[in-house]
Design an enzyme around this catalytic site. Sequence first.
Site, short mmCIF file in Angstrom:
data_model
loop_
_atom_site.label_atom_id
_atom_site.label_comp_id
_atom_site.label_asym_id
_atom_site.label_seq_id
_atom_site.Cartn_x
_atom_site.Cartn_y
_atom_site.Cartn_z
N ARG A 1 -50.78 16.67 -54.59
CA ARG A 1 -49.40 16.47 -55.05
C ARG A 1 -48.54 16.03 -53.86
O ARG A 1 -48.74 16.46 -52.74
CB ARG A 1 -48.83 17.77 -55.63
N HIS B 1 -50.50 7.09 -58.20
CA HIS B 1 -50.94 8.30 -58.95
C HIS B 1 -51.98 7.92 -60.02
O HIS B 1 -51.79 8.19 -61.21
CB HIS B 1 -49.75 9.03 -59.58
P1 NAP Z 1 -59.01 23.83 -59.36
O1 NAP Z 1 -60.36 23.70 -59.95
O2 NAP Z 1 -58.10 24.91 -59.83
O3 NAP Z 1 -59.19 23.94 -57.77
C1 NAP Z 1 -58.11 24.22 -56.92
C2 NAP Z 1 -58.67 24.56 -55.56
O4 NAP Z 1 -57.58 24.75 -54.64
C3 NAP Z 1 -59.46 25.89 -55.56
O5 NAP Z 1 -60.55 25.78 -54.68
C4 NAP Z 1 -58.44 26.88 -55.01
O6 NAP Z 1 -59.02 28.01 -54.35
C5 NAP Z 1 -57.72 26.01 -54.01
N1 NAP Z 1 -56.42 26.55 -53.66
C6 NAP Z 1 -55.37 26.81 -54.46
N2 NAP Z 1 -54.35 27.35 -53.74
C7 NAP Z 1 -54.79 27.41 -52.46
C8 NAP Z 1 -54.21 27.88 -51.25
N3 NAP Z 1 -52.97 28.40 -51.21
N4 NAP Z 1 -54.96 27.82 -50.13
C9 NAP Z 1 -56.22 27.33 -50.16
N5 NAP Z 1 -56.82 26.86 -51.28
C10 NAP Z 1 -56.11 26.90 -52.42
O7 NAP Z 1 -58.18 22.45 -59.52
P2 NAP Z 1 -58.77 20.98 -59.66
O8 NAP Z 1 -59.15 20.71 -61.05
O9 NAP Z 1 -59.76 20.76 -58.58
O10 NAP Z 1 -57.43 20.12 -59.36
C11 NAP Z 1 -56.76 20.24 -58.14
C12 NAP Z 1 -55.45 19.47 -58.16
O11 NAP Z 1 -55.71 18.06 -58.09
C13 NAP Z 1 -54.59 19.59 -59.40
O12 NAP Z 1 -53.86 20.79 -59.42
C14 NAP Z 1 -53.67 18.39 -59.26
O13 NAP Z 1 -52.54 18.72 -58.48
C15 NAP Z 1 -54.54 17.38 -58.50
N6 NAP Z 1 -54.92 16.24 -59.35
C16 NAP Z 1 -54.51 15.00 -58.99
C17 NAP Z 1 -54.88 13.91 -59.74
C18 NAP Z 1 -54.50 12.52 -59.34
O14 NAP Z 1 -54.70 11.58 -60.12
N7 NAP Z 1 -53.97 12.33 -58.15
C19 NAP Z 1 -55.67 14.09 -60.90
C20 NAP Z 1 -56.08 15.36 -61.22
C21 NAP Z 1 -55.68 16.45 -60.44
P3 NAP Z 1 -59.99 29.06 -55.16
O15 NAP Z 1 -61.28 28.32 -55.37
O16 NAP Z 1 -60.12 30.19 -54.22
O17 NAP Z 1 -59.28 29.39 -56.44
C1 GLV Z 2 -52.85 14.46 -62.48
O1 GLV Z 2 -52.20 14.40 -61.48
C2 GLV Z 2 -53.30 15.67 -63.07
O2 GLV Z 2 -52.84 16.75 -62.67
O3 GLV Z 2 -54.14 15.59 -63.98
#
Ligand code: NAP
Ligand code: GLV
Length: 309
Positions: free
Chosen positions: A224, A272
């Site tokens: 983000r 994005h």
């Molecule tokens: P997820 O499965 O919930 O994984 C989040 C990871 O971040 C987990 O490993 C979590 O730790 C870690 N984390 C959270 N808070 C933290 C902190 N304070 N310090 C260290 N590690 C921390 O989420 P995801 O599905 O991988 O998605 C991650 C993010 O990608 C989304 O929230 C979104 O913002 C972004 N995203 C962007 C796009 C784009 O097009 N640019 C698309 C989709 C998503 P734990 O394993 O210990 O819980």
């Molecule tokens: C995109 O940024 C998502 O959170 O899926």
Amino acid sequence: MAILFKSTPASIRRWRPFLTQAWPERDLRFWPEIGDRAEVRHALVWHPEPGLLASFPNLKLIVSLGAGVDHILRDPELPAGVPIVRLVDPYMTRAMSEYVVLQVLRLHRQDFVYRIQQAAAEWREHDQKNAAERTVGLLGFGQLGQDAAAKLKALGFDVAGWSRSGRAVPGFTTYGGAPGLNALLRRSEILVSLLPMTPETENILDAGLFARLPHGAGLVNAGRGRQLVEADLLAALDSGQVSAAVLDVFREEPLPPTHPFWRHPRIIVTPHVAAETHPPTATAIIATAIEDFEAGRPVANAIDRDKGY
Ligand code: NAP
Ligand code: GLV
């Protein structure tokens, strides 16, 4: 028992055929034609205006139309106690991994340098490491981080991950918490951030973090925009502490036309699009979540409001 769909008009046009085909018998209400608010039980949303969700008195479930939930949790009037489910779709996960692999390879193969040289018609070779000699650190080692890590590993990169818990992931070195962050940064010649937006991760990509990377490290941010301190990145690029950055997310989206990132020779901007929601696959996943919820079964990917993701 109605289901509300609230997103942009363009998104409604993309989703509507898939949702109506999957749920012909359901009372689907596409914004702004919402009818009686008291009949809405479930809300499928992307960036709902603050206060909107509180206006449905019988709301039982909130579904994020993306992986992140920061766009929902920012609402100060968010109804307490209503579960929130986020979208976890293998199609999106693969898309994010494609993006990460592309950008890591770009940084690894010094593509920024060769693009700048091409603009000056300059023929000059630079020493090139092999992937096995390049360390990549992933901030956020969840659904997206782990899949990207596996694909980078398959290319030979030395990959490690950082998460809140620091939980072990077979095949990878993992780090957790503040002490773990130092250890991960020290070894990350390329740093990829896929962190969710929470109070703890806001402004995490700042001067102090850049200073702990190896000199000349590359950065990819697809988490983000509010996680990046923009002035600190520009300063780190000026000093050479960060050699180049690929940014998919921004504090302000769309990125304003006058923003310095657009024309910086060592920054790549993408709008994005690293992993866009894909209605044909996401529809079935959301349908399953709602059916599980209604049947009283555990619902996959319900978020923990206290953790913020
Ligand atoms: P997820 O499965 O919930 O994984 C989040 C990871 O971040 C987990 O490993 C979590 O730790 C870690 N984390 C959270 N808070 C933290 C902190 N304070 N310090 C260290 N590690 C921390 O989420 P995801 O599905 O991988 O998605 C991650 C993010 O990608 C989304 O929230 C979104 O913002 C972004 N995203 C962007 C796009 C784009 O097009 N640019 C698309 C989709 C998503 P734990 O394993 O210990 O819980
Ligand atoms: C995109 O940024 C998502 O959170 O899926």
